[in-house]
Design an enzyme around this catalytic site. Sequence first.
Site, PDB file in Angstrom:
ATOM      1  N   GLY A 104       0.827  -1.335  -0.005  1.00 18.25           N
ATOM      2  CA  GLY A 104      -0.127   0.084  -0.003  1.00 18.25           C
ATOM      3  C   GLY A 104       0.693   1.427  -0.052  1.00 18.25           C
ATOM      4  N   LYS A 105       2.126   1.185   0.403  1.00 20.50           N
ATOM      5  CA  LYS A 105       3.131   2.250   0.357  1.00 20.50           C
ATOM      6  C   LYS A 105       2.576   3.260   1.220  1.00 20.50           C
ATOM      7  CE  LYS A 105       5.662   0.915  -3.638  1.00 20.50           C
ATOM      8  NZ  LYS A 105       4.669  -0.284  -4.065  1.00 20.50           N
TER       9      LYS A 105
END
Length: 304
Positions: A104-105
């Site tokens: 998802g960073k």
Amino acid sequence: MSVCFSDRLTQRILATKSVTCVGLDPRRQSLPQGLQPGEGASVADWAAGFETFCTEIIDVVADKVPVVKPQAAFFEQLGPAGMQALHRVIQHAHNKGLLTILDGKRNDIGSTAEAYADAYLGAGEASVWGSDSLTVSPYLGADSLDPFVAQCDRRNAGVFVLVKTSNPGGGMLQDRSSEGQSVYQTVAAKVEEFSSTRRGECGFGPIGAVVGATYPEQLAELREKMPSAYILIPGFGAQGGGAQDVLAGFTSAGLGAVVNSSRHIIFAHRRPEYADKFGEANWQDAVAAATDEMNQQLACVFGQ
Ligand SMILES: O=C(O)c1cc(=O)[nH]c(=O)n1[C@@H]1O[C@H](COP(=O)(O)O)[C@@H](O)[C@H]1O
């Protein structure tokens, strides 16, 4: 979860004798024909297609690899239906004994990062997602990482902090130097600081790093600078990285890193060498063959 994330990852690597991470990046245009819902399909139809695609991949690779990495972006494209599909894909992976890295960073200022950490790495009813680990960005500074580290402590979760990414443009910021140190070296030092005080029995801690297979020299340097950190190495296959490029990421026992490949495995039925052999209708066999091939290519890490 009672066992440290890095120990659980190590156990899975040793059990499967594999350091391959299969990236679950479903793309509408590349889905096998049989899973494409057809013209005029709703996002819910596409989400159902993504879910079937990913769960079938999981069924194929569950005994072959230690971990899968669902990429949130492709599910987010489909709105709420996509997010529900993502949730079920994570659950399915866990039911099959796989560990998960949710890509998802994520990150934000500390107080908001707490909500991200709780959302993606929380446990039980408190979390819709319940992933084992999450990719996070370091660009809001050390205090923004604290809530994720706290969640690792609380729940034996893991995180992978972006240190040296695989894309060609990453150097614009990551290679910048000040006071004799590049940004990626500064981030690596922070990762090592977090993980060195939290080592599990395997010798690694739960705070890992992302380093691209496309930068083998920096990978060797970073392996040395972060002896306590697991490294997630993306960029294998479709982005050009090969077995020789990732070797330096591993210890002599073949531990300390996992190598991600997404497109080259999950869409193997589109690669010329597999297209003729299996055909689109047997795309699952192409996934199995591509996974076996990557495992063979990386078997050398265990015999260094
Ligand atoms: O965090 C990541 O996983 C990541 C970091 C990075 O530096 N480079 C990178 O490619 N990734 C992810 O790894 C996957 C690579 O996909 P393939 O190029 O198809 O193997 C994608 O989901 C990317 O978002």
